[in-house]
Design an enzyme around this catalytic site. Structure first.
Site, PDB file in Angstrom:
ATOM      1  N   ASP A  15     -13.975 -34.568  33.723  1.00 25.16           N
ATOM      2  CA  ASP A  15     -12.500 -34.633  33.584  1.00 25.16           C
ATOM      3  C   ASP A  15     -12.238 -35.993  33.849  1.00 25.16           C
ATOM      4  O   ASP A  15     -11.527 -36.646  33.012  1.00 25.16           O
ATOM      5  CB  ASP A  15     -11.845 -33.740  34.677  1.00 25.16           C
ATOM      6  CG  ASP A  15     -10.277 -33.393  34.224  1.00 25.16           C
ATOM      7  OD1 ASP A  15      -9.867 -34.016  33.365  1.00 25.16           O
ATOM      8  OD2 ASP A  15      -9.791 -32.594  35.056  1.00 25.16           O
TER       9      ASP A  15
ATOM     10  N   SER B  18     -18.152 -25.711  34.398  1.00 29.27           N
ATOM     11  CA  SER B  18     -18.378 -24.923  35.720  1.00 29.27           C
ATOM     12  C   SER B  18     -19.710 -25.321  36.568  1.00 29.27           C
ATOM     13  O   SER B  18     -19.691 -24.919  37.854  1.00 29.27           O
ATOM     14  CB  SER B  18     -18.166 -23.544  35.688  1.00 29.27           C
ATOM     15  OG  SER B  18     -16.715 -23.181  35.566  1.00 29.27           O
TER      16      SER B  18
ATOM     17  N   GLY C 177     -20.689 -28.157  37.608  1.00 28.95           N
ATOM     18  CA  GLY C 177     -20.601 -29.347  38.513  1.00 28.95           C
ATOM     19  C   GLY C 177     -19.909 -28.889  40.103  1.00 28.95           C
ATOM     20  O   GLY C 177     -20.549 -28.002  40.606  1.00 28.95           O
TER      21      GLY C 177
HETATM   22  P1  ADP Z   1     -16.485 -28.316  36.869  1.00 32.03           P
HETATM   23  O1  ADP Z   1     -15.366 -28.648  37.784  1.00 32.03           O
HETATM   24  O2  ADP Z   1     -16.323 -27.285  35.863  1.00 32.03           O
HETATM   25  O3  ADP Z   1     -17.820 -27.657  37.567  1.00 32.03           O
HETATM   26  P2  ADP Z   1     -17.576 -31.006  36.792  1.00 32.03           P
HETATM   27  O4  ADP Z   1     -17.097 -32.034  35.960  1.00 32.03           O
HETATM   28  O5  ADP Z   1     -17.694 -31.178  38.093  1.00 32.03           O
HETATM   29  O6  ADP Z   1     -16.712 -29.884  36.302  1.00 32.03           O
HETATM   30  O7  ADP Z   1     -19.011 -30.669  35.910  1.00 32.03           O
HETATM   31  C1  ADP Z   1     -19.194 -30.160  34.523  1.00 32.03           C
HETATM   32  C2  ADP Z   1     -20.576 -30.620  34.253  1.00 32.03           C
HETATM   33  O8  ADP Z   1     -20.235 -31.938  33.499  1.00 32.03           O
HETATM   34  C3  ADP Z   1     -21.584 -31.020  35.106  1.00 32.03           C
HETATM   35  O9  ADP Z   1     -22.897 -30.524  34.656  1.00 32.03           O
HETATM   36  C4  ADP Z   1     -21.797 -32.609  35.272  1.00 32.03           C
HETATM   37  O10 ADP Z   1     -23.024 -32.985  35.326  1.00 32.03           O
HETATM   38  C5  ADP Z   1     -21.229 -32.631  33.729  1.00 32.03           C
HETATM   39  N1  ADP Z   1     -20.538 -34.099  33.274  1.00 32.03           N
HETATM   40  C6  ADP Z   1     -20.017 -35.010  34.475  1.00 32.03           C
HETATM   41  N2  ADP Z   1     -19.697 -36.094  33.731  1.00 32.03           N
HETATM   42  C7  ADP Z   1     -20.052 -36.028  32.464  1.00 32.03           C
HETATM   43  C8  ADP Z   1     -19.889 -36.756  31.132  1.00 32.03           C
HETATM   44  N3  ADP Z   1     -19.473 -38.155  31.201  1.00 32.03           N
HETATM   45  N4  ADP Z   1     -20.310 -36.276  30.008  1.00 32.03           N
HETATM   46  C9  ADP Z   1     -20.785 -35.042  29.952  1.00 32.03           C
HETATM   47  N5  ADP Z   1     -20.876 -34.413  31.126  1.00 32.03           N
HETATM   48  C10 ADP Z   1     -20.669 -34.729  32.292  1.00 32.03           C
END
Ligand code: ADP
Length: 165
Positions: free
Chosen positions: A33, A116, A118
């Protein structure tokens, strides 16, 4: 094969839309995000402020602003709370409602992060099953869209690659 698995940063994708794993406020956060808001620029937050948030499992869209992608589809995955709070259905809904928006916008390609898995703590193996099955069923019945699963970490990448074989 309309489903493709790659490793990388979703903000760099040149698909018609990228999906954001947002929170219910839609006002930005950490992880993917935060990366999307940084890459898209401040106008994204301005548009998000007009959307009145988003319920878990639902999706809303904005312009892509400074991204190569024309649209950002913001969806809210569930926070994993042990599995008895409808988390699996809510994760499937997040994928399906994002795909429905892409179809309404007549898009040819869409890229998903691993929603979800992360900070929301959804077990990765279970999340892959749900993501893959939801997308696969949608493509079989209604659409010819190209769908990318963009994996950020090596564990998700190998889980998705094994699923595709
Ligand atoms: P959530 O709150 O839905 O768990 P997160 O952002 O913490 O969201 O993580 C969701 C997934 O996105 C994780 O697998 C994380 O490794 C991944 N992620 C983080 N940054 C990026 C990025 N720049 N591009 C693609 N995936 C990413």
């Amino acid at each position: 094969m309309p489903i493709k698995v790659i490793q990388g940063d979703i903000t760099q994708m040149k698909t018609d839309a990228i999906v954001n794993a947002a929170n219910t406020s839609l006002l930005g956060g950490g992880g993917v995000d935060g990366a999307i808001h940084r890459a898209a620029g401040p106008k994204l937050l301005e548009e998000c402020k007009t959307l009145n948030g988003c319920a878990t499992g639902q999706a809303k869209y904005t312009q892509g602003y400074q991204l190569a992608a024309r649209y950002i589809i913001h969806t809210v995955g569930p926070i994993w709370q042990g599995g008895a709070k409808g988390e699996e259905e809510l994760l499937a809904s997040a994928y399906l409602n994002s795909l429905k928006i892409a179809e309404c916008l007549k898009l040819n390609s869409i890229a998903f992060p691993n929603i979800s898995t992360g900070v929301y703590g959804f077990p990765k193996e279970k999340a892959v099953e749900i993501a893959y099955n939801t997308v696969n069923l949608f493509l079989r019945t209604t659409s010819t869209m190209e769908v990318y699963f963009v994996c950020f970490d090596a564990e998700n990448l190998s889980l998705y690659q094994n699923k595709l074989i």
